[in-house]
Design a protein around this motif. Structure first.
Motif, PDB file in Angstrom:
ATOM      1  N   ARG A  41       0.817  -1.224   0.000  1.00 31.59           N
ATOM      2  CA  ARG A  41       0.000   0.000   0.000  1.00 31.59           C
ATOM      3  C   ARG A  41       0.845   1.266   0.000  1.00 31.59           C
ATOM      4  O   ARG A  41       0.395   2.319  -0.445  1.00 31.59           O
ATOM      5  N   ASN A  42       2.068   1.180   0.498  1.00 27.34           N
ATOM      6  CA  ASN A  42       2.917   2.375   0.520  1.00 27.34           C
ATOM      7  C   ASN A  42       3.310   2.844  -0.876  1.00 27.34           C
ATOM      8  O   ASN A  42       3.612   4.022  -1.085  1.00 27.34           O
ATOM      9  N   ARG A  85      -1.600   2.626  -3.868  1.00 25.60           N
ATOM     10  CA  ARG A  85      -2.672   2.946  -2.928  1.00 25.60           C
ATOM     11  C   ARG A  85      -4.071   2.548  -3.408  1.00 25.60           C
ATOM     12  O   ARG A  85      -5.006   2.547  -2.617  1.00 25.60           O
ATOM     13  N   CYS A  86      -4.219   2.205  -4.676  1.00 31.59           N
ATOM     14  CA  CYS A  86      -5.555   1.903  -5.196  1.00 31.59           C
ATOM     15  C   CYS A  86      -5.928   0.450  -4.882  1.00 31.59           C
ATOM     16  O   CYS A  86      -5.346  -0.488  -5.437  1.00 31.59           O
ATOM     17  N   ARG A  87      -6.913   0.273  -4.011  1.00 33.50           N
ATOM     18  CA  ARG A  87      -7.323  -1.073  -3.623  1.00 33.50           C
ATOM     19  C   ARG A  87      -7.993  -1.808  -4.776  1.00 33.50           C
ATOM     20  O   ARG A  87      -7.751  -2.999  -5.002  1.00 33.50           O
TER      21      ARG A  87
END
Length: 272
Positions: free
Chosen positions: A44-45, A48-50
């Protein structure tokens, strides 16, 4: 709408794993089957797009690099939980081109037990990285003396569910992880395994520092216990001496370890 858990054949021949996805593969190889939420949190670092992560996981599955273990649908309302992924043979072959495999150190046995172990150790590594601490996996520890995970104890061999270490600013500490799902008695006069006997075996390991001789460790060892209910945790605490810090324990009532639950367990164990 019914979700399909079976893994499709190679449908997406145009899909090639990226560096981020090779990192996912390595995380699965190290820890065991991983929820999509854990894999997203791992990177995620930088990504960031899930939704993008979920689409890529689906594409990797359709290309045959990942599979969906059938056991994850054996709980109530399984369709509301994130998918849990594991590597296929193709996925392991691709990963082997980039790094040495660590799958000989993955937890073994009942699938749900393995998943709990993999969720906890995965959360430890992710949270350690966010705290700028180094996570040292079992494969790296065992390579010190080319030893096995099992600790020889007279007539028994004590095998932790997982082994790892963390490098702190002031030094290292190693951890043996045990996940207890209540399948063994608390005490037993018979020869069978019990919670009390496991505690006694670990006390011998700690008191005699057998972990230093067998695994070649120079740091101290702590034993982590994760329980699936609070009652079991209370029974376990009655087996310990007051103020015993070499044993750390916590409990979760969740039947499916989400990222948030696993991360809170790591906080409760006071590791990072």
């Amino acid at each position: 709408m019914t979700r399909k858990f079976s893994s499709p054949p190679h449908l997406r021949l145009d899909v090639r794993p990226t560096l981020r996805e090779i990192r996912w593969f390595g995380h699965i190889d190290r820890h065991g089957p991983q929820s999509s939420k854990f894999l997203y949190e791992l990177t995620r670092n930088t990504h960031r797009c899930r939704d993008s992560a979920l689409r890529r996981l689906q594409a990797l599955r359709e290309a045959g690099y990942l599979l969906l273990p059938r056991q994850q649908r054996q709980i109530a309302k399984a369709e509301f939980n994130p998918y849990v992924y594991d590597l296929s043979r193709l996925g392991w072959e691709v990963l082997a081109d980039h790094q040495n495999l660590e799958r000989h150190c993955r937890p073994t046995g009942h699938w749900w037990h393995c998943y709990w172990v993999s969720a906890v150790s995965s959360a430890v590594e992710i949270k350690a990285a966010r705290a700028d601490l180094s996570y040292i996996p079992a494969a790296q520890i065992l390579a010190i003396t080319t030893s096995s995970m099992g600790l020889p104890l007279n007539k028994f061999t004590l095998i932790p569910d997982q082994l790892f270490a963390i490098k702190y600013p002031a030094g290292y500490r190693a951890f043996a992880l045990e996940v207890d799902r209540g399948s063994e008695p608390v005490r037993s006069r018979a020869a069978r395994k019990s919670l009390q006997k496991s505690v006694m075996q670990y006390q011998q390991v700690l008191n005699d520092r057998l972990y230093r001789r067998h695994w070649g460790l120079k740091s101290n060892l702590a034993v982590l216990w994760v329980f699936t209910n609070a009652r079991r945790r209370t029974q376990f605490s009655s087996l310990l001496e007051p103020g015993e810090r070499r044993f750390r324990y916590c409990a979760s009532e969740s039947s499916f370890l989400s990222w948030y639950v696993s991360a809170s367990l790591v906080d409760e164990l006071d590791l990072v």
